[in-house]
Design a protein around this motif. Structure first.
Motif, PDB file in Angstrom:
ATOM      1  N   THR A 177      -6.192   3.131   8.225  1.00  0.00           N
ATOM      2  CA  THR A 177      -5.260   2.633   7.222  1.00  0.00           C
ATOM      3  C   THR A 177      -5.165   1.124   7.339  1.00  0.00           C
ATOM      4  O   THR A 177      -4.879   0.586   8.413  1.00  0.00           O
ATOM      5  CB  THR A 177      -3.863   3.265   7.403  1.00  0.00           C
ATOM      6  OG1 THR A 177      -3.995   4.688   7.286  1.00  0.00           O
ATOM      7  CG2 THR A 177      -2.894   2.762   6.351  1.00  0.00           C
ATOM      8  N   LEU A 178      -5.430   0.453   6.223  1.00  0.00           N
ATOM      9  CA  LEU A 178      -5.319  -1.004   6.165  1.00  0.00           C
ATOM     10  C   LEU A 178      -4.038  -1.325   5.412  1.00  0.00           C
ATOM     11  O   LEU A 178      -3.752  -0.729   4.379  1.00  0.00           O
ATOM     12  CB  LEU A 178      -6.528  -1.599   5.440  1.00  0.00           C
ATOM     13  CG  LEU A 178      -7.902  -1.147   5.941  1.00  0.00           C
ATOM     14  CD1 LEU A 178      -8.996  -1.753   5.087  1.00  0.00           C
ATOM     15  CD2 LEU A 178      -8.091  -1.513   7.398  1.00  0.00           C
ATOM     16  N   GLU A 179      -3.267  -2.264   5.929  1.00  0.00           N
ATOM     17  CA  GLU A 179      -1.987  -2.602   5.313  1.00  0.00           C
ATOM     18  C   GLU A 179      -1.868  -4.100   5.136  1.00  0.00           C
ATOM     19  O   GLU A 179      -2.228  -4.869   6.025  1.00  0.00           O
ATOM     20  CB  GLU A 179      -0.840  -2.099   6.191  1.00  0.00           C
ATOM     21  CG  GLU A 179       0.526  -2.397   5.622  1.00  0.00           C
ATOM     22  CD  GLU A 179       1.645  -1.841   6.487  1.00  0.00           C
ATOM     23  OE1 GLU A 179       1.876  -0.623   6.430  1.00  0.00           O
ATOM     24  OE2 GLU A 179       2.253  -2.634   7.221  1.00  0.00           O
ATOM     25  N   THR A 180      -1.368  -4.497   3.959  1.00  0.00           N
ATOM     26  CA  THR A 180      -1.089  -5.907   3.705  1.00  0.00           C
ATOM     27  C   THR A 180       0.389  -6.057   3.401  1.00  0.00           C
ATOM     28  O   THR A 180       0.999  -5.184   2.791  1.00  0.00           O
ATOM     29  CB  THR A 180      -1.892  -6.440   2.501  1.00  0.00           C
ATOM     30  OG1 THR A 180      -1.496  -5.711   1.331  1.00  0.00           O
ATOM     31  CG2 THR A 180      -3.380  -6.302   2.723  1.00  0.00           C
ATOM     32  N   THR A 181       0.961  -7.148   3.849  1.00  0.00           N
ATOM     33  CA  THR A 181       2.372  -7.418   3.584  1.00  0.00           C
ATOM     34  C   THR A 181       2.523  -8.869   3.150  1.00  0.00           C
ATOM     35  O   THR A 181       2.003  -9.774   3.791  1.00  0.00           O
ATOM     36  CB  THR A 181       3.235  -7.173   4.842  1.00  0.00           C
ATOM     37  OG1 THR A 181       3.044  -5.836   5.283  1.00  0.00           O
ATOM     38  CG2 THR A 181       4.696  -7.419   4.558  1.00  0.00           C
ATOM     39  N   GLN A 182       3.211  -9.077   2.036  1.00  0.00           N
ATOM     40  CA  GLN A 182       3.523 -10.427   1.569  1.00  0.00           C
ATOM     41  C   GLN A 182       5.010 -10.646   1.792  1.00  0.00           C
ATOM     42  O   GLN A 182       5.838 -10.334   0.934  1.00  0.00           O
ATOM     43  CB  GLN A 182       3.166 -10.592   0.088  1.00  0.00           C
ATOM     44  CG  GLN A 182       3.410 -11.995  -0.408  1.00  0.00           C
ATOM     45  CD  GLN A 182       3.108 -12.130  -1.892  1.00  0.00           C
ATOM     46  OE1 GLN A 182       2.767 -11.164  -2.565  1.00  0.00           O
ATOM     47  NE2 GLN A 182       3.240 -13.334  -2.398  1.00  0.00           N
ATOM     48  N   GLU A 183       5.310 -11.106   2.988  1.00  0.00           N
ATOM     49  CA  GLU A 183       6.682 -11.324   3.432  1.00  0.00           C
ATOM     50  C   GLU A 183       7.584 -10.195   2.979  1.00  0.00           C
ATOM     51  O   GLU A 183       7.370  -9.051   3.305  1.00  0.00           O
ATOM     52  CB  GLU A 183       7.161 -12.697   3.015  1.00  0.00           C
ATOM     53  CG  GLU A 183       6.246 -13.776   3.561  1.00  0.00           C
ATOM     54  CD  GLU A 183       6.930 -15.070   3.830  1.00  0.00           C
ATOM     55  OE1 GLU A 183       8.144 -15.186   3.645  1.00  0.00           O
ATOM     56  OE2 GLU A 183       6.228 -15.982   4.257  1.00  0.00           O
ATOM     57  N   SER A 207       6.168  -7.504  -1.067  1.00  0.00           N
ATOM     58  CA  SER A 207       5.501  -6.223  -1.264  1.00  0.00           C
ATOM     59  C   SER A 207       4.638  -5.849  -0.066  1.00  0.00           C
ATOM     60  O   SER A 207       4.247  -6.697   0.727  1.00  0.00           O
ATOM     61  CB  SER A 207       4.625  -6.256  -2.514  1.00  0.00           C
ATOM     62  OG  SER A 207       3.560  -7.159  -2.327  1.00  0.00           O
ATOM     63  N   THR A 208       4.346  -4.568   0.026  1.00  0.00           N
ATOM     64  CA  THR A 208       3.438  -4.043   1.036  1.00  0.00           C
ATOM     65  C   THR A 208       2.489  -3.082   0.336  1.00  0.00           C
ATOM     66  O   THR A 208       2.921  -2.252  -0.467  1.00  0.00           O
ATOM     67  CB  THR A 208       4.199  -3.299   2.140  1.00  0.00           C
ATOM     68  OG1 THR A 208       5.077  -4.217   2.793  1.00  0.00           O
ATOM     69  CG2 THR A 208       3.260  -2.708   3.174  1.00  0.00           C
ATOM     70  N   GLU A 209       1.217  -3.210   0.594  1.00  0.00           N
ATOM     71  CA  GLU A 209       0.208  -2.325   0.021  1.00  0.00           C
ATOM     72  C   GLU A 209      -0.600  -1.719   1.162  1.00  0.00           C
ATOM     73  O   GLU A 209      -0.862  -2.377   2.167  1.00  0.00           O
ATOM     74  CB  GLU A 209      -0.740  -3.097  -0.897  1.00  0.00           C
ATOM     75  CG  GLU A 209      -0.079  -3.743  -2.091  1.00  0.00           C
ATOM     76  CD  GLU A 209       0.339  -2.747  -3.151  1.00  0.00           C
ATOM     77  OE1 GLU A 209      -0.307  -1.685  -3.261  1.00  0.00           O
ATOM     78  OE2 GLU A 209       1.314  -3.024  -3.870  1.00  0.00           O
ATOM     79  N   THR A 210      -0.983  -0.455   1.015  1.00  0.00           N
ATOM     80  CA  THR A 210      -1.831   0.188   2.016  1.00  0.00           C
ATOM     81  C   THR A 210      -3.027   0.835   1.331  1.00  0.00           C
ATOM     82  O   THR A 210      -2.958   1.202   0.156  1.00  0.00           O
ATOM     83  CB  THR A 210      -1.079   1.269   2.816  1.00  0.00           C
ATOM     84  OG1 THR A 210      -0.643   2.278   1.909  1.00  0.00           O
ATOM     85  CG2 THR A 210       0.095   0.693   3.573  1.00  0.00           C
ATOM     86  N   ALA A 211      -4.110   0.939   2.075  1.00  0.00           N
ATOM     87  CA  ALA A 211      -5.303   1.643   1.611  1.00  0.00           C
ATOM     88  C   ALA A 211      -5.887   2.375   2.810  1.00  0.00           C
ATOM     89  O   ALA A 211      -5.935   1.837   3.916  1.00  0.00           O
ATOM     90  CB  ALA A 211      -6.317   0.653   1.056  1.00  0.00           C
ATOM     91  N   THR A 212      -6.298   3.606   2.578  1.00  0.00           N
ATOM     92  CA  THR A 212      -6.932   4.379   3.642  1.00  0.00           C
ATOM     93  C   THR A 212      -8.421   4.464   3.339  1.00  0.00           C
ATOM     94  O   THR A 212      -8.814   4.780   2.215  1.00  0.00           O
ATOM     95  CB  THR A 212      -6.335   5.781   3.738  1.00  0.00           C
ATOM     96  OG1 THR A 212      -4.930   5.662   4.009  1.00  0.00           O
ATOM     97  CG2 THR A 212      -6.980   6.589   4.849  1.00  0.00           C
ATOM     98  N   VAL A 213      -9.239   4.123   4.327  1.00  0.00           N
ATOM     99  CA  VAL A 213     -10.687   4.178   4.178  1.00  0.00           C
ATOM    100  C   VAL A 213     -11.255   5.129   5.217  1.00  0.00           C
ATOM    101  O   VAL A 213     -10.690   5.285   6.299  1.00  0.00           O
ATOM    102  CB  VAL A 213     -11.348   2.781   4.317  1.00  0.00           C
ATOM    103  CG1 VAL A 213     -10.912   1.860   3.206  1.00  0.00           C
ATOM    104  CG2 VAL A 213     -11.033   2.162   5.659  1.00  0.00           C
TER     105      VAL A 213
END
Length: 64
Positions: A19-25, A28-34
């Protein structure tokens, strides 16, 4: 801020789901599972240019 973009590079060291996760303070937070699979060649086999099925076609092509 609009039209923002972030990039990253990642080289997995294990197979399976990640699971890859990005957070912009706080915005927002977005996740993607590869799913990473093993693509290591199993070895064996042989080949030569003479057995290439495209050999005849390549010889018949010419530039105009």
């Amino acid at each position: 801020m609009s039209n923002s973009r972030a990039t990253f590079s990642w080289t997995p060291t294990t197979t399976g789901s990640h699971t890859l996760e990005t957070t912009q303070e706080v915005v927002s937070t977005e996740t993607a599972t590869v799913k990473v699979v093993d693509c290591t060649p199993s070895g064996g086999g042989s080949g030569s240019w003479a057995s290439n099925p495209l050999t005849g076609l390549l010889g018949s092509l010419s530039a105009q």
